[in-house]
Design a protein around this motif. Structure first.
Motif, PDB file in Angstrom:
ATOM      1  N   LEU A 156      45.706  46.515  39.256  1.00  9.39           N
ATOM      2  CA  LEU A 156      46.344  45.778  38.160  1.00  9.39           C
ATOM      3  C   LEU A 156      46.075  44.291  38.375  1.00  9.39           C
ATOM      4  N   LEU A 157      45.153  43.767  37.591  1.00 11.15           N
ATOM      5  CA  LEU A 157      44.832  42.343  37.680  1.00 11.15           C
ATOM      6  C   LEU A 157      45.599  41.627  36.571  1.00 11.15           C
ATOM      7  N   LEU A 158      46.506  40.755  36.969  1.00 10.24           N
ATOM      8  CA  LEU A 158      47.382  40.088  36.000  1.00 10.24           C
ATOM      9  C   LEU A 158      46.848  38.693  35.672  1.00 10.24           C
ATOM     10  N   SER A 159      46.904  38.348  34.410  1.00 14.02           N
ATOM     11  CA  SER A 159      46.480  37.002  34.004  1.00 14.02           C
ATOM     12  C   SER A 159      47.263  36.561  32.778  1.00 14.02           C
ATOM     13  N   ASP A 160      47.088  35.310  32.418  1.00 18.24           N
ATOM     14  CA  ASP A 160      47.735  34.786  31.206  1.00 18.24           C
ATOM     15  C   ASP A 160      46.654  34.256  30.277  1.00 18.24           C
ATOM     16  N   TRP A 161      46.964  34.194  29.019  1.00 16.01           N
ATOM     17  CA  TRP A 161      45.930  33.936  28.011  1.00 16.01           C
ATOM     18  C   TRP A 161      46.428  32.994  26.921  1.00 16.01           C
ATOM     19  N   TRP A 162      45.570  32.027  26.598  1.00 14.54           N
ATOM     20  CA  TRP A 162      45.879  31.076  25.518  1.00 14.54           C
ATOM     21  C   TRP A 162      44.913  31.291  24.352  1.00 14.54           C
ATOM     22  N   HIS A 163      45.374  31.046  23.171  1.00 11.42           N
ATOM     23  CA  HIS A 163      44.468  31.127  22.025  1.00 11.42           C
ATOM     24  C   HIS A 163      43.609  29.873  21.914  1.00 11.42           C
ATOM     25  N   GLN A 164      44.120  28.778  22.399  1.00 10.43           N
ATOM     26  CA  GLN A 164      43.305  27.575  22.486  1.00 10.43           C
ATOM     27  C   GLN A 164      42.273  27.793  23.594  1.00 10.43           C
ATOM     28  N   GLY A 165      41.032  27.456  23.323  1.00 11.75           N
ATOM     29  CA  GLY A 165      39.973  27.675  24.311  1.00 11.75           C
ATOM     30  C   GLY A 165      40.128  26.796  25.543  1.00 11.75           C
ATOM     31  N   SER A 166      39.477  27.189  26.611  1.00  8.39           N
ATOM     32  CA  SER A 166      39.634  26.476  27.882  1.00  8.39           C
ATOM     33  C   SER A 166      39.046  25.069  27.826  1.00  8.39           C
ATOM     34  N   HIS A 167      38.003  24.869  27.027  1.00 10.75           N
ATOM     35  CA  HIS A 167      37.446  23.510  26.928  1.00 10.75           C
ATOM     36  C   HIS A 167      38.461  22.561  26.298  1.00 10.75           C
ATOM     37  N   GLU A 183      53.064  27.192  26.972  1.00  7.48           N
ATOM     38  CA  GLU A 183      53.105  28.486  27.649  1.00  7.48           C
ATOM     39  C   GLU A 183      52.002  29.379  27.070  1.00  7.48           C
ATOM     40  N   PRO A 184      51.550  30.349  27.865  1.00  8.46           N
ATOM     41  CA  PRO A 184      50.482  31.232  27.362  1.00  8.46           C
ATOM     42  C   PRO A 184      50.938  32.032  26.140  1.00  8.46           C
ATOM     43  N   GLN A 185      49.987  32.390  25.321  1.00  6.78           N
ATOM     44  CA  GLN A 185      50.313  33.251  24.176  1.00  6.78           C
ATOM     45  C   GLN A 185      50.561  34.683  24.634  1.00  6.78           C
ATOM     46  N   SER A 186      49.848  35.103  25.676  1.00  8.61           N
ATOM     47  CA  SER A 186      49.980  36.500  26.109  1.00  8.61           C
ATOM     48  C   SER A 186      49.816  36.613  27.614  1.00  8.61           C
ATOM     49  N   LEU A 187      50.418  37.641  28.151  1.00  9.01           N
ATOM     50  CA  LEU A 187      50.130  38.063  29.516  1.00  9.01           C
ATOM     51  C   LEU A 187      49.200  39.267  29.426  1.00  9.01           C
ATOM     52  N   LEU A 188      48.242  39.307  30.320  1.00  8.09           N
ATOM     53  CA  LEU A 188      47.252  40.390  30.288  1.00  8.09           C
ATOM     54  C   LEU A 188      47.340  41.220  31.572  1.00  8.09           C
ATOM     55  N   ILE A 189      47.192  42.509  31.428  1.00  6.97           N
ATOM     56  CA  ILE A 189      47.055  43.415  32.563  1.00  6.97           C
ATOM     57  C   ILE A 189      45.644  43.988  32.473  1.00  6.97           C
ATOM     58  N   ASN A 190      44.834  43.701  33.475  1.00  6.17           N
ATOM     59  CA  ASN A 190      43.414  44.082  33.434  1.00  6.17           C
ATOM     60  C   ASN A 190      42.736  43.574  32.161  1.00  6.17           C
ATOM     61  N   GLY A 191      43.089  42.366  31.785  1.00  7.93           N
ATOM     62  CA  GLY A 191      42.465  41.732  30.633  1.00  7.93           C
ATOM     63  C   GLY A 191      42.941  42.232  29.291  1.00  7.93           C
ATOM     64  N   ARG A 192      44.055  42.970  29.282  1.00  8.73           N
ATOM     65  CA  ARG A 192      44.544  43.589  28.051  1.00  8.73           C
ATOM     66  C   ARG A 192      46.003  43.224  27.811  1.00  8.73           C
ATOM     67  N   GLY A 193      46.244  42.643  26.664  1.00  4.81           N
ATOM     68  CA  GLY A 193      47.608  42.305  26.286  1.00  4.81           C
ATOM     69  C   GLY A 193      47.796  42.539  24.808  1.00  4.81           C
ATOM     70  N   GLN A 194      48.996  42.297  24.328  1.00  2.00           N
ATOM     71  CA  GLN A 194      49.262  42.523  22.913  1.00  2.00           C
ATOM     72  C   GLN A 194      50.015  41.316  22.366  1.00  2.00           C
TER      73      GLN A 194
END
Lengths: 580, 580
Positions: A156-167, A183-194
């Motif tokens: 289980l690789l956990l990450s967070d995700w923003w809709h604004q791009g990293s640049h 704050e991030p828009q989503s938390l991802l588990i193995n690159g998958r969030g909702q």
């Protein structure tokens, strides 16, 4: 017993010398791809088209050879092998500006190193904010003599995700005034969030609509399919850019026979097992937990929740499902997902941290240290740019990697002094900085080999208002012993007495809690140049790190591949050397 | 008269040998900035904080020295000096992968070249799609013996702007299937446009609301403040990523005493003057026009409109104002802005192109060519990726600059064959390609020095449906004579007879019209490696270019600075050369 002997004992304990060491050789192409990580389209950095990148599966003692081809259009790239100590190959650590030059677009660089130690590790980009863009993946190093017993395992690789791009995020953080990424828009588990939908919508979770997706959608969850009465090892890693997390399973309670998590490994080191219903995990940390399945009748599915800790969340919990064999495929789960602990219940977090001890068999750390290094963590304002600083110096990583400058003794490079080692006596950590100014610096700490070094990380109040943030500090090239955590300002000559010198856990990442201190000890047993930094991507981007050089004399004799030094002043030096 | 003599005559004519040549030395920092180019926030590449970058103002014969520091976080950068021939300094042409390696983040590279020829030029990024991100600016090279007479001058740098960032645009274009970036959201004049509002809203222009801004807003228009009864030189350059443009002034008509534009210079070459009310301008082209003011009573303001040509527009006309002294500052203009010609009135465009002839005093081109090169322009589908190709080869620029590979005769590099020189006999240009497949290639055309080369650009139907696009072709390192334009497929041995060998204009950029051909002639008088490509940024990104090497023997003897070769195989070669 002398320090040097301790150091040798430690190395022998954790190093595997396998007669049957193998080679894991991979070809990777790194490129941007359009994906739907949280059911909304975004741009990710993929490896061979996969996001997250492929999982590396090796055995301790193996040589890992990864040919990384940079297929980004205009950007350099590096990959850091988080948790691998790179003994003898410090140039393969993958920290841009510290241990290597970025790989140019269109070029291939080969990482070649030995994974000498088993554990749950991961890898990620370490240039600009490419980790935030999704450049990461799991790295499992198996022990040829595994002492843990289990029937199956899940990553289980956990990450967070923003809709604004990293640049854009980088630019916002570097702007004057700084614009916070939120704050991030989503938390991802193995690159998958909702995002904007929920797997648990029928419980009216967050008022969201139910997610609709096909199984092969980018944002369909990783389902953990289990058999009854088995033991599963969950290998959990957090590569979040910002969020501290908690992962919780449905516990036993009135209506449900739930599960427990037995914590057995942290950052590639066995820990004395203990049982919980949820674990805290900070960016840069990994854990293995054993989950024992029971025999539910009828067979059913259980939630696993991942939620934010330590910052007031504005992000929905990530969810996935523990799916017992024979449970109906499409039925709803009977109960709502567990709710992770309140974000600001820091006492609970500290309680969890303090439960972690080394497993039996690990020798204790050296009894005494040779050096004590105090690192005051502050948020600052430099010429109206927001910065994070250590002892009032905000790190500016140079274009030429330190390892190359040291190797060739380039006199043209004048590093500033390092930020200082001593406790800042008159600094009131409970208030915003009286003088919020800082300087940019590129100075490094030089250590002789075989020294026992204590680092005391000291937290403080942020720039404005009342508040203090969590900083998970990650050390490259080493494990360290976590000697203790404390509240308020470290009391010199007093707080040392509270250190756990008996069975402190070995880690490569440790949390610094708000307004508190964290003490750690390590031995300078690995010639090279090692980054030590807050693993929160925006904090690192804003200067929150220091650099340790160990055994400068040995570095000067190393056969460092030219390919890692093909930028800046080392490139100039090495190219001009051939001009006659 | 031999070819070589012709070539010498040409060079002498246009080269200024000034005894009092000066030096223009500049320090530039290239970095992303948040700006409001069209009254909506976006991310631009700025130079020293300015967008567009600073205007270079030099005199023919000057040495221009620009120290470019790359302050981008993870991206390389180069700058191409569009219109400068770089005689003797081909490594300073600033085309990534062709004449130099990208400048790494944190590093400084010095461009050092002589601007031997007066004219209206500009500069721009030439790596990835950094031109689309706003890396551009004007470059004025004055003649010490200017023959034009005027009282004042204005620079108008025209560009187009998308709200989607350039990184996303690159990815979209490289995706499978290709996702088209669409028409620009705004047209910019000197980096200033108005999206979702209009300066002429009170005429109900596009149903938009009136723009409200302060004078120092990023999107407030560049006002051309003029005195009555004077002559102004408008120096106009187009660095659009996609749009072909028309710039129109209010003409004389029943209700208004308007203005005319006398075209006097094109791409840094004087042309036989002619007078119009509007000019077409393609990406990569520059013009100077003289505008004579009258004496309006009462004093008033006049519109200047810039609109899209050659593609069905979805972008509002850009507007700015010719403001006579003493005209009321805040009063509305009395009449609506002029409307630029209908986008698909190609005959009108061709009529304009065919009005352009060299000014008196320019010698005619060599009477005969030594080589004839046919370049068929097609849109293709390669492995489901959309590409643009020349003679069925889509250019893939290598990581190692051609100039370095040639300089050191690197045997490790195996370029493919160039795309071929001959007319594709059986290709029906009026229909979509029968076999839409193409190959990627990195082959280059080798020319001996002193050759007279004719290039016939041949347009064709696009991949799907009926249609053919305009392609403005730009040649580095040279001016060329535009010998003629024709309809349909070039008829070998027939259409050559229509060439204008008397007074064809010298240009560095020329339009290829839908379903037609364009013929040009140049002399291989400049040892170096020169890009020749469609100046539409997405088309170039999708492979629409070829590369000419001239005088390979001379390149092999050149003292090329190491700093331009610090990537790929030349870096490896030069670094390893010193290992002993």
């Amino acid at each position: 017993m002398s320090v040097v002997v301790w150091w040798l004992v430690t190395v022998v304990m954790v190093t595997v010398h396998s007669a049957s060491a193998g080679v894991v050789e991979l070809n990777w192409e790194v490129e941007y791809k359009l994906r739907w990580p949280d059911c909304k389209e975004g741009i990710v950095i993929a490896i061979n088209g996969e996001f997250p990148g492929p999982t590396i599966d090796a055995t301790a003692g193996d040589t890992v050879i990864i040919h990384v081809t940079n297929k980004l259009s205009t950007e350099g790239v590096v990959i850091h092998w988080h948790g691998i100590r790179q003994n003898g190959t410090p140039w393969a650590d993958g920290a841009a500006g510290v241990t290597q030059c970025p790989i140019n677009p269109g070029e291939t660089f080969t990482y070649n190193f030995i994974v000498d130690k088993a554990g749950t590790h991961f890898y990620h980009g370490h240039y600009g904010m490419q980790r935030s863009a999704g450049l990461y993946g799991m790295m499992i190093v198996r022990s040829p003599k595994e002492t843990l017993q289990y029937d199956g395992e899940f990553n289980l690789l956990l990450s967070d995700w923003w809709h604004q791009g990293s640049h854009a995020q980088e630019l916002y953080l570097s702007s004057r005034p700084m614009r916070w990424i939120g704050e991030p828009q989503s938390l991802l588990i193995n690159g998958r969030g909702q995002f904007n939908c929920s797997l648990a919508a029928y419980f009216n979770e967050g008022g969201l609509k139910e997610c609709k997706f096909k199984d092969n959608d980018d944002c369909a969850p990783t389902i953990l399919r289990v058999e009854p009465l088995k033991v599963y090892r969950l290998r959990i890693a957090s590569t979040t850019a910002l969020a501290s997390l908690n992962l919780a399973v449905e516990a036993d309670c009135a209506h449900v026979q739930g599960h427990q998590l037995e914590v057995v490994e942290a950052d590639g080191n066995y820990v004395a097992p203990f049982t919980v219903n949820d674990i805290d995990i900070y960016s840069g940390e990994t854990y293995s937990v054993l989950l024992r399945t029971h025999n539910p009748t009828p067979s059913r599915k259980y939630w696993i929740s991942v939620g934010v800790r330590g910052r007031k969340p504005n992000t929905t919990q990530a969810l996935t499902v523990l799916h017992y064999a024979d449970a109906p495929e499409y039925d709803h789960l009977p109960y709502p997902p567990p709710v992770t602990p309140r974000w600001d219940d820091y006492d609970r977090s500290k309680t969890f941290s303090k439960k972690i001890f080394a497993a039996k068999g690990y020798p204790p750390p050296p009894e005494k240290s040779d050096e004590q290094l105090f690192l005051l963590n502050t948020q600052n304002l430099m010429d109206k740019y927001t910065k994070w600083a250590i002892n009032n110096v905000s790190l500016s990583v140079p274009a030429t990697p330190y390892i190359g400058t040291i190797r060739y003794g380039l006199k043209t490079v004048n590093y500033q002094k390092p930020p200082g080692k001593k406790i800042v006596e008159d600094y009131d950590i409970t208030k915003p900085p009286v003088n919020p100014n800082t300087t940019k610096g590129n100075g490094i700490y030089n250590f002789q080999l075989g020294r026992v070094v204590d680092v005391i990380l000291q937290n403080s109040n942020v720039l404005n208002g009342r508040g203090s943030e969590i900083h998970p500090w990650h050390l490259h090239g080493h494990d360290f012993w976590v000697l203790g955590y404390g509240e308020g300002k470290f009391r010199l000559g007093v707080d040392e007495k509270t250190y756990n010198l008996n069975n402190p856990p070995l880690r490569n990442t440790v949390a610094l809690y708000p307004y508190g201190w964290t003490a750690l000890r390590f031995v300078t047993d690995n010639p090279g140049v090692w980054f030590f930094h807050c693993h929160i991507e925006p904090h690192l981007h804003m200067g929150m790190g220091v650099v340790f050089a160990e055994g400068v004399d040995q570095i000067a004799k190393m056969d460092i591949p030219n390919a890692v030094l093909g930028c800046g002043l080392t490139r100039e030096f090495l190219m001009n050397r051939g001009r006659h």
